[in-house]
Design a protein around this motif. Structure first.
Motif, PDB file in Angstrom:
ATOM      1  N   THR A  22       3.235  13.649  -8.299  1.00  0.00           N
ATOM      2  CA  THR A  22       4.106  13.533  -9.465  1.00  0.00           C
ATOM      3  C   THR A  22       3.550  12.594 -10.531  1.00  0.00           C
ATOM      4  OG1 THR A  22       5.353  11.832  -8.267  1.00  0.00           O
ATOM      5  CG2 THR A  22       6.179  14.093  -8.170  1.00  0.00           C
ATOM      6  N   ASP A  23       2.656  11.688 -10.141  1.00  0.00           N
ATOM      7  CA  ASP A  23       2.088  10.786 -11.140  1.00  0.00           C
ATOM      8  C   ASP A  23       0.995  11.463 -11.966  1.00  0.00           C
ATOM      9  OD1 ASP A  23       0.463  10.979  -8.897  1.00  0.00           O
ATOM     10  OD2 ASP A  23      -0.419   9.000  -9.202  1.00  0.00           O
ATOM     11  N   TRP A  27       6.223  15.227 -16.605  1.00  0.00           N
ATOM     12  CA  TRP A  27       7.591  15.505 -16.175  1.00  0.00           C
ATOM     13  C   TRP A  27       8.219  16.646 -16.968  1.00  0.00           C
ATOM     14  CZ3 TRP A  27      11.670  15.223 -19.526  1.00  0.00           C
ATOM     15  CH2 TRP A  27      11.519  14.471 -20.687  1.00  0.00           C
ATOM     16  N   LEU A  80      16.238  15.525 -13.028  1.00  0.00           N
ATOM     17  CA  LEU A  80      15.649  14.285 -12.522  1.00  0.00           C
ATOM     18  C   LEU A  80      14.141  14.207 -12.731  1.00  0.00           C
ATOM     19  CD1 LEU A  80      17.615  14.101  -9.141  1.00  0.00           C
ATOM     20  CD2 LEU A  80      18.183  13.003 -11.319  1.00  0.00           C
ATOM     21  N   PRO A  82      12.214  13.309 -15.227  1.00  0.00           N
ATOM     22  CA  PRO A  82      11.625  12.096 -15.814  1.00  0.00           C
ATOM     23  C   PRO A  82      11.406  10.964 -14.817  1.00  0.00           C
ATOM     24  CG  PRO A  82      13.357  12.969 -17.226  1.00  0.00           C
ATOM     25  CD  PRO A  82      13.429  13.730 -15.944  1.00  0.00           C
ATOM     26  N   TRP A  83      12.112  10.982 -13.696  1.00  0.00           N
ATOM     27  CA  TRP A  83      11.986   9.908 -12.707  1.00  0.00           C
ATOM     28  C   TRP A  83      11.267  10.367 -11.436  1.00  0.00           C
ATOM     29  CZ3 TRP A  83      16.548  11.263 -15.222  1.00  0.00           C
ATOM     30  CH2 TRP A  83      16.950  10.379 -16.226  1.00  0.00           C
ATOM     31  N   SER A  84      10.642  11.532 -11.486  1.00  0.00           N
ATOM     32  CA  SER A  84      10.004  12.079 -10.284  1.00  0.00           C
ATOM     33  C   SER A  84       8.833  11.218  -9.809  1.00  0.00           C
ATOM     34  CB  SER A  84       9.520  13.504 -10.551  1.00  0.00           C
ATOM     35  OG  SER A  84       8.606  13.528 -11.641  1.00  0.00           O
ATOM     36  N   ASP A  85       8.112  10.585 -10.745  1.00  0.00           N
ATOM     37  CA  ASP A  85       6.968   9.773 -10.330  1.00  0.00           C
ATOM     38  C   ASP A  85       7.397   8.483  -9.643  1.00  0.00           C
ATOM     39  OD1 ASP A  85       8.087   8.881 -12.685  1.00  0.00           O
ATOM     40  OD2 ASP A  85       6.199   8.056 -13.456  1.00  0.00           O
ATOM     41  N   ARG A  86       8.645   8.067  -9.849  1.00  0.00           N
ATOM     42  CA  ARG A  86       9.139   6.846  -9.210  1.00  0.00           C
ATOM     43  C   ARG A  86       9.687   7.110  -7.813  1.00  0.00           C
ATOM     44  NH1 ARG A  86      12.721   4.398 -14.272  1.00  0.00           N
ATOM     45  NH2 ARG A  86      11.083   4.571 -15.876  1.00  0.00           N
ATOM     46  N   HIS A  87      10.062   8.340  -7.553  1.00  0.00           N
ATOM     47  CA  HIS A  87      10.650   8.690  -6.255  1.00  0.00           C
ATOM     48  C   HIS A  87       9.975   9.951  -5.715  1.00  0.00           C
ATOM     49  CE1 HIS A  87      13.809   5.759  -7.165  1.00  0.00           C
ATOM     50  NE2 HIS A  87      13.915   6.334  -8.356  1.00  0.00           N
ATOM     51  N   TYR A  91      11.532  13.675  -4.450  1.00  0.00           N
ATOM     52  CA  TYR A  91      11.071  14.865  -5.172  1.00  0.00           C
ATOM     53  C   TYR A  91      10.580  15.932  -4.194  1.00  0.00           C
ATOM     54  CZ  TYR A  91       7.483  17.703  -7.465  1.00  0.00           C
ATOM     55  OH  TYR A  91       6.688  18.736  -7.886  1.00  0.00           O
TER      56      TYR A  91
END
Length: 216
Positions: A22-23, A27, A80, A82-87, A91
């Motif tokens: 995801t990083d 997104w 969600l 936009p926050w996929s790289d944080r979690h 994901y």
């Protein structure tokens, strides 16, 4: 057949997305694919609700639930993203759940068409599972790679790494499908022969060929 293909496609898209880092993926691309899965799942499930089988079936109800679950996971992915790289763990869990739910809906839809055939459904079920899983991986990887290639026009900060990753998945999925196709056809021929039909070939058994070469 189109409904089965659609469910396999939606499931395959989510399963293939589950393998992405995801990083490395924009997104906005994940949001786009989430909305695509939502639209396809809603359309397919609505069609099945409006055109139920003549006899009530528990498998039809489960198929509708699986379609709703797949579409719900697509909607959650879109919201969600936009926050996929944080979690990343959440994901992957979300995409895998929705993906295999979509594939399951495709299997249930195909099995309903084969229920009245001469071959017992219990014998065909393992063949259907393998065939649909391979078809979902192939169609999903092709679609995701195609969409990602266009996403580079706007997501200029993405590296080439995710495109290489998905392209490798296309090659692996195509190889797997090419290996499985003759095996499934021979297995279908053997199963149809064991069923005691007048012509023991899968090509004269209603619906069996479509199940074995589904989405090829």
């Amino acid at each position: 057949m189109l409904t089965t293909f659609g469910y396999d496609l939606t499931g395959g898209i989510l399963v293939i997305l589950a393998t992405a880092r995801t990083d490395q993926v924009a997104w906005r691309f994940l949001r786009l694919t989430g909305f695509l899965v939502l639209a396809l799942s809603c359309g397919l499930t609505t069609w099945n609700v409006l055109h139920p089988p003549t006899a009530s079936s528990a498998s039809h109800t489960i198929m509708v639930i699986a379609g709703i679950l797949s579409g719900g996971c697509g909607a959650a992915l879109a919201l969600l993203a936009p926050w996929s790289d944080r979690h990343p763990s959440a994901y992957r869990m979300l995409t895998l759940l929705g993906g295999w739910a979509g594939v399951g809906a495709g299997i249930l839809h195909e099995s309903a068409a084969l229920r009245t055939g001469p071959v017992p459904l219990g014998i065909l079920l393992p063949v259907l599972i393998v065939s649909h899983a391979a078809a979902a991986l192939l169609t999903g990887s092709i679609t995701v790679t195609w969409l990602l290639g266009h996403a580079y026009l706007t997501a200029t900060r993405m590296t080439i790494a995710p495109l290489r990753h998905f392209t490798r998945l296309v090659a692996w999925s195509l190889t797997l499908r090419a290996i499985l196709l003759p095996i499934l056809l021979l297995l279908g021929w053997w199963i149809a022969g064991r069923a005691g039909g007048t012509d023991p070939t899968p090509f004269t058994t209603p619906g069996l060929t479509a199940a074995l070469v589904n989405d090829w």
